[in-house]
Enzyme design. Sequence first.
Site, PDB file in Angstrom:
ATOM      1  N   ASP A 182       0.984  -1.096   0.136  1.00 51.43           N
ATOM      2  CA  ASP A 182      -0.053   0.043  -0.086  1.00 51.43           C
ATOM      3  C   ASP A 182       1.004   0.998  -0.147  1.00 51.43           C
ATOM      4  OD1 ASP A 182      -1.679   2.226   0.652  1.00 51.43           O
ATOM      5  OD2 ASP A 182      -3.063   1.194   1.745  1.00 51.43           O
ATOM      6  N   LYS A 207      -6.428  10.119  -1.833  1.00 54.27           N
ATOM      7  CA  LYS A 207      -5.607  10.857  -1.101  1.00 54.27           C
ATOM      8  C   LYS A 207      -4.746  11.709  -1.708  1.00 54.27           C
ATOM      9  CE  LYS A 207      -7.366   8.466   2.486  1.00 54.27           C
ATOM     10  NZ  LYS A 207      -7.820   7.559   2.158  1.00 54.27           N
TER      11      LYS A 207
HETATM   12  C1  PLP Z   1      -2.956   3.711   4.147  1.00 56.43           C
HETATM   13  C2  PLP Z   1      -4.354   3.630   3.618  1.00 56.43           C
HETATM   14  N1  PLP Z   1      -4.698   2.730   2.546  1.00 56.43           N
HETATM   15  C3  PLP Z   1      -5.921   2.657   2.304  1.00 56.43           C
HETATM   16  C4  PLP Z   1      -6.880   3.711   2.746  1.00 56.43           C
HETATM   17  C5  PLP Z   1      -8.279   3.282   2.300  1.00 56.43           C
HETATM   18  O1  PLP Z   1      -8.639   4.125   1.190  1.00 56.43           O
HETATM   19  P1  PLP Z   1     -10.281   4.584   0.705  1.00 56.43           P
HETATM   20  O2  PLP Z   1     -10.759   5.191   2.061  1.00 56.43           O
HETATM   21  O3  PLP Z   1     -10.025   5.250  -0.597  1.00 56.43           O
HETATM   22  O4  PLP Z   1     -10.950   3.159   0.538  1.00 56.43           O
HETATM   23  C6  PLP Z   1      -6.526   4.600   3.612  1.00 56.43           C
HETATM   24  C7  PLP Z   1      -7.708   5.456   3.857  1.00 56.43           C
HETATM   25  O5  PLP Z   1      -7.467   6.041   4.921  1.00 56.43           O
HETATM   26  C8  PLP Z   1      -5.177   4.493   3.936  1.00 56.43           C
HETATM   27  O6  PLP Z   1      -4.922   5.620   4.961  1.00 56.43           O
END
Ligand code: PLP
Length: 398
Positions: A182, A207
Amino acid sequence: MKIDTKAVHTGDRKKLGPHVPVTTPIYTATSYYYDSMEQLDRVFGHEEAGYCYARHETPSGVALEELVCALEGGYGAQACASGMAAIHMAVAAALVDRRKSIVAASAMYGATVNLLMTVFEAAGVGVRFADMCDLDAFRAAVAEAQPGCILIETISNPLLRVGHIDRIAEIARENGAALVVDNTFATPLLVRPLELGAHFSVHSLTKYLAGHGDVMGGVAITDQGHIEILRALSRTMGPVLGPFECYLTMRGIKTFPLRMERQCANACRVASWLSAHPRVERVYFPADPKHPDAATIRRLFPANLYGAMVSFEIKGVGSEAAGREEVFRFMDALRMIVRATSLGDVHSMMLYPPMSSHRELSPKHRERMGIRDGLVRLSVGIEAVEDIIADLEQALGA
Ligand SMILES: Cc1ncc(COP(=O)(O)O)c(C=O)c1O
């Protein structure tokens, strides 16, 4: 034709002609028309390039996927309706034809932990957590669990630990596992996991990449060996990103490197200012020479880019550590920094992890992860850094 028929058909299905739009339009059509059934058959059979149904592909989605893929140095990508959907898709694709077991970093976004436990583990996939920053412990956990998939974050949320992606990629390959990273917090400006040996890099597009707080989206980027299975799963499970969100994300990405550079520079200034503040107990920021992963950071990050997230613990009054009440008082006093969940937007935002990103975890689980009650997480925006610092100063004074 009668007026009712004209109303339905007139003006649609026009051939574009020799001109090409300079930027990618929003293609909302859910299906595509061809001159003959023979041609449609070839498109359905992937013998000829084209679009047939929006759950499979759309011109808006393909354009965005090509863009993100180029930023990440991948072979192909699948845009999804959220970051969580992208993580789900990448992990599911990684597990196809591999052992149904996952080793994940112990410090991860709360919803990711939840996904692993309530979706994958509940479906019979083995799930185990290990410290990605302790390479020997991580290697031992992988050797014991023999996972088909390893899942880590480039910069962990919210304590901003940085793992040895390249070495974990080697461990994954030695053990026949696929590595999913990620990369949301780091972005491809700092780190490109596929170039370090990972099999999948995933993002919450919500983000930094989209960057303006108005798009929910995600993407999984992968190599030649996994793209077909990723696309096939997506066609079946249907997590696709809508065309309007694709458009907004592409528009956001055009300024992503500029925004990110500014945000990283602002974050460096904010972190060093916080470190000297008497009401701040501790600052978590990757540029800190005393950061526990400083050597990995020097090795993997470009000079002067450390990300734009700063986490810090507020000092309690007296000898007690700050609790929820003091944190709420501080956050309520903020005037410009936005008190809200999410990160990576142009505006600075502050979040209280025990209340939002890690709410779904038990207090004990949070404690084990090192997320204490006085901890806040600041996503530093592109504003003038003096204004960000002035807001923190007056709120800490309150
Ligand atoms: C590091 C990280 N990965 C994944 C996600 C999930 O993303 P989404 O809210 O677009 O589903 C977030 C959400 O805050 C995050 O901070």
